[in-house]
Design a protein around this motif. Structure first.
Motif, short mmCIF file in Angstrom:
data_model
loop_
_atom_site.label_atom_id
_atom_site.label_comp_id
_atom_site.label_asym_id
_atom_site.label_seq_id
_atom_site.Cartn_x
_atom_site.Cartn_y
_atom_site.Cartn_z
N ASP A 1 6.71 -15.71 -6.72
CA ASP A 1 7.48 -14.47 -6.65
C ASP A 1 8.54 -14.60 -5.56
N VAL A 2 9.33 -13.56 -5.40
CA VAL A 2 10.29 -13.52 -4.30
C VAL A 2 9.52 -13.59 -2.98
N PRO A 3 10.14 -14.12 -1.90
CA PRO A 3 9.39 -14.35 -0.66
C PRO A 3 8.63 -13.15 -0.14
N ALA A 4 9.23 -11.97 -0.16
CA ALA A 4 8.58 -10.79 0.39
C ALA A 4 7.28 -10.46 -0.34
N LYS A 5 7.20 -10.80 -1.61
CA LYS A 5 6.00 -10.53 -2.39
C LYS A 5 5.02 -11.70 -2.38
N ALA A 6 5.52 -12.90 -2.08
CA ALA A 6 4.65 -14.08 -2.04
C ALA A 6 3.92 -14.20 -0.71
N PHE A 7 4.56 -13.73 0.36
CA PHE A 7 3.98 -13.86 1.70
C PHE A 7 3.27 -12.58 2.15
N THR A 8 2.41 -12.05 1.31
CA THR A 8 1.59 -10.92 1.75
C THR A 8 0.34 -11.45 2.45
N ASP A 9 -0.29 -10.61 3.26
CA ASP A 9 -1.50 -11.02 3.97
C ASP A 9 -2.58 -11.48 2.98
N GLU A 10 -2.72 -10.75 1.90
CA GLU A 10 -3.76 -11.07 0.92
C GLU A 10 -3.54 -12.45 0.31
N ILE A 11 -2.29 -12.76 -0.06
CA ILE A 11 -1.99 -14.05 -0.67
C ILE A 11 -2.15 -15.18 0.34
N ILE A 12 -1.68 -14.96 1.57
CA ILE A 12 -1.82 -15.99 2.60
C ILE A 12 -3.29 -16.29 2.86
N ARG A 13 -4.13 -15.25 2.90
CA ARG A 13 -5.57 -15.46 3.07
C ARG A 13 -6.14 -16.32 1.92
#
Length: 247
Positions: free
Chosen positions: A218-230
């Motif tokens: 996804d676009v960076p703002a949606k790819a780098f969420t806390d949930e996804i990073i975890r």
């Protein structure tokens, strides 16, 4: 919509170990996509499959609608990890770039080829290193040389495997600027593996968050969420493998 790259349900195993599982995404022509994930996530394996260098996978890869092995080499540029490059190879900067232009070792080049090489060296800030042996280059200079080699035939898609590894911050900024300029001038699609969160966030049209499978595309703002990073890195407080430079 015109796609430069389509990856369809790619799965890949090594000695029974699942390296990639049902990886699927598509890259629009001219886009910049970053692949982000921890060490051992399958990022380089994925790139090698896209390049046609890894076999024995399931799924399908299309580059401009063609199988990788059917694509003309001039349409794709590849810059490997700096640490895998042989710095002791007896070649000058000019010779290595000419090799990229010719697609084979160029013992003698034409006047037209020489002019093309000179322009590429100027575009990448290497005009003062034309006759320097690559063994004498700094990490940043060597990485620019491999970029220049990849640029030589004006590829339609440029694939970079951790281009910032082993070089200092100033060199990283220089390389990012060179890539951005080349991409704009040639409408080149860029696919890069990176551990630099700033690069991925600021330069990418989309980010592929990968750890054996796709956690987000996804676009960076949606790819780098806390949930996804975890999900990708284990937990939000342990992302040491992802560098985060201060803007």
């Amino acid at each position: 919509m015109s796609y430069a790259l389509e990856v369809k349900q790619i799965s890949y195993k090594i000695a029974g170990n699942q390296i990639l599982e049902d990886v699927a995404f598509a890259v629009e022509e001219g886009n910049y996509v970053s692949i982000v994930g921890p060490n051992g996530a399958g990022k380089t394996s994925l790139v090698k499959i896209i390049l046609g260098l890894n076999a024995n996978y399931t799924g399908e890869v299309k580059i401009f609608g063609q199988n990788p092995e059917a694509l003309q080499p001039k349409n794709i540029g590849y810059v490997p990890q700096l640490k895998t490059s042989d710095r002791n190879f007896p070649a000058t900067v000019r010779e290595l770039v000419a090799n990229g232009l010719r697609g084979e070792w160029a013992w003698k080049i034409t006047k037209s080829e020489a002019e093309t090489v000179e322009k590429i060296l100027c575009d990448t800030g290497l005009e003062d290193f034309c006759d320097t042996q690559i063994s004498a280059l700094s990490g940043g200079e060597l990485q620019r040389t491999f970029l220049a080699r990849a640029f030589a035939r004006r590829p339609k898609i440029l694939i970079l495997d951790e281009p910032a590894t082993g070089i200092d911050m100033k060199a990283i900024d220089d390389i990012e600027e060179i890539i951005a300029k080349f991409r704009l001038e040639n409408h080149t699609t860029v696919l890069t593996i990176t551990h630099d969160r700033n690069t991925a966030f600021n330069l990418s049209d989309k980010v592929l968050m990968l750890n054996h499978r796709v956690y987000a595309y996804d676009v960076p703002a949606k790819a780098f969420t806390d949930e996804i990073i975890r999900g990708v890195f284990g937990n939000i407080g342990h992302i040491g493998e992802m560098e985060h430079r201060n803007a």
